[in-house]
Design a protein around this motif. Sequence first.
Motif, PDB file in Angstrom:
ATOM      1  N   LEU A  50       0.818  -1.209   0.000  1.00 28.07           N
ATOM      2  CA  LEU A  50       0.000   0.000   0.000  1.00 28.07           C
ATOM      3  C   LEU A  50       0.856   1.264   0.000  1.00 28.07           C
ATOM      4  O   LEU A  50       0.529   2.254  -0.666  1.00 28.07           O
ATOM      5  CB  LEU A  50      -0.935  -0.003   1.207  1.00 28.07           C
ATOM      6  N   SER A  69      -8.499  -3.169   4.272  1.00 24.74           N
ATOM      7  CA  SER A  69      -8.012  -4.202   3.358  1.00 24.74           C
ATOM      8  C   SER A  69      -7.840  -5.543   4.066  1.00 24.74           C
ATOM      9  O   SER A  69      -8.236  -6.594   3.537  1.00 24.74           O
ATOM     10  CB  SER A  69      -6.678  -3.765   2.735  1.00 24.74           C
ATOM     11  N   LEU A 204      -0.298   0.571 -10.796  1.00 19.11           N
ATOM     12  CA  LEU A 204      -0.455   1.329  -9.555  1.00 19.11           C
ATOM     13  C   LEU A 204       0.786   2.168  -9.220  1.00 19.11           C
ATOM     14  O   LEU A 204       1.276   2.163  -8.091  1.00 19.11           O
ATOM     15  CB  LEU A 204      -0.802   0.377  -8.409  1.00 19.11           C
ATOM     16  N   GLU A 267      -5.709  -2.328 -12.895  1.00 15.18           N
ATOM     17  CA  GLU A 267      -5.428  -1.175 -12.031  1.00 15.18           C
ATOM     18  C   GLU A 267      -6.678  -0.322 -11.828  1.00 15.18           C
ATOM     19  O   GLU A 267      -6.952   0.150 -10.713  1.00 15.18           O
ATOM     20  CB  GLU A 267      -4.311  -0.318 -12.632  1.00 15.18           C
ATOM     21  N   VAL A 270      -8.780  -1.994  -9.209  1.00  9.93           N
ATOM     22  CA  VAL A 270      -8.161  -1.953  -7.882  1.00  9.93           C
ATOM     23  C   VAL A 270      -8.255  -0.553  -7.289  1.00  9.93           C
ATOM     24  O   VAL A 270      -8.522  -0.386  -6.097  1.00  9.93           O
ATOM     25  CB  VAL A 270      -6.693  -2.430  -7.947  1.00  9.93           C
ATOM     26  N   ARG A 271      -8.060   0.476  -8.108  1.00  8.23           N
ATOM     27  CA  ARG A 271      -8.186   1.848  -7.611  1.00  8.23           C
ATOM     28  C   ARG A 271      -9.624   2.160  -7.202  1.00  8.23           C
ATOM     29  O   ARG A 271      -9.869   2.926  -6.270  1.00  8.23           O
ATOM     30  CB  ARG A 271      -7.710   2.849  -8.666  1.00  8.23           C
ATOM     31  N   PRO A 274     -10.079  -0.386  -3.632  1.00  5.48           N
ATOM     32  CA  PRO A 274      -8.758  -0.751  -3.085  1.00  5.48           C
ATOM     33  C   PRO A 274      -8.816  -1.659  -1.866  1.00  5.48           C
ATOM     34  O   PRO A 274      -7.916  -2.477  -1.663  1.00  5.48           O
ATOM     35  CB  PRO A 274      -8.131   0.606  -2.740  1.00  5.48           C
ATOM     36  N   TYR A 277      -8.709  -5.657  -2.536  1.00  9.37           N
ATOM     37  CA  TYR A 277      -7.600  -6.343  -3.208  1.00  9.37           C
ATOM     38  C   TYR A 277      -6.798  -7.157  -2.202  1.00  9.37           C
ATOM     39  O   TYR A 277      -6.721  -6.823  -1.013  1.00  9.37           O
ATOM     40  CB  TYR A 277      -6.694  -5.330  -3.907  1.00  9.37           C
ATOM     41  N   TRP A 279      -3.885  -7.472  -0.829  1.00  8.22           N
ATOM     42  CA  TRP A 279      -2.614  -6.769  -0.635  1.00  8.22           C
ATOM     43  C   TRP A 279      -1.586  -7.607   0.113  1.00  8.22           C
ATOM     44  O   TRP A 279      -0.389  -7.277   0.107  1.00  8.22           O
ATOM     45  CB  TRP A 279      -2.851  -5.461   0.103  1.00  8.22           C
TER      46      TRP A 279
END
Length: 295
Positions: A50, A69, A204, A267, A270-271, A274, A277, A279
């Motif tokens: 992140l 997340s 990203l 991307e 994911v944006r 967020p 995802y 991570w």
Amino acid sequence: MEKLKGALVVGFLRLFALLPWRAVQAVGAAIGWSMWKLPNRSRDVASINLSKCFPELDAAAHDRLLGRSLQGIGKTLTESACAWIWPAQKSIDLVREVEGLEVLHEALASGKGVVGITSHLGNWEVLNHFYCAQCKPIIFFRPPKLKAVDDLLRKQRVQLGNRVAPSTREGILSVIKEVRKGGAVGIPADPEPSLSAGVFVPFLGTQALTSKFVAGMLAGGKARGVFLHALRLEDGSGFKVILEAAPAAMYSEEVETSVAAMSAVIEKYVRAYPSQYMWSMKRFKKRPAGEAKWY
């Protein structure tokens, strides 16, 4: 010892699957909250990812996104336990909204092979059942280390008459052959490949080693590409599946152009989501020459 570990893991999965759906979500969130508050490797990896992908966040915003997340990852774990144990239709019934289904229908009607492209966003196990209900694809996957879990997943992921292919040479060949003969496959596009099997492209705000597999199957329009994601609804009631046609650049004969276009679509999602995802995945383990390792 491996058999015992496998039996314990499968036992816990079955316990999760006995819970009411709201409890499944609550237990998953609690697991994720513990991951957020207690020192552990998953939290460390997620925090690094992140910080690199969203460097504009201040410390407080970073920590909030990290917490959301990890709670999302916890939910994915308990939700996936249900998807692995329940009859497939019970998971499909959790899909409350669908956007872009006509994209898949058009691709299937084209007479060409169809490559369903997803990522570790939302819940890909629920997505698997939804996709397999629409057609009979071969689902490409990386086998888990525990044999008992692998055996369970191989059984549960083919409930709807589809097939699965492990990420072995034989599995890769079976996927390619299926597409060439006009069939459908499903591929997660974001696991990090070997250096020889991928190229570094933007993702990203950084460079990410990304597989060339999908690009090779779509090059020159030999097959049709469709992005699919099952995203968790804010009210926790289930999922929204979004489908999108692969952009024109993904059909380029230039591998890097195609892979970069694929990365850009992932991307975008994911944006937009967020906190959904994965991570904790070491997505950026390999770095371009001369760049320091992240983990």
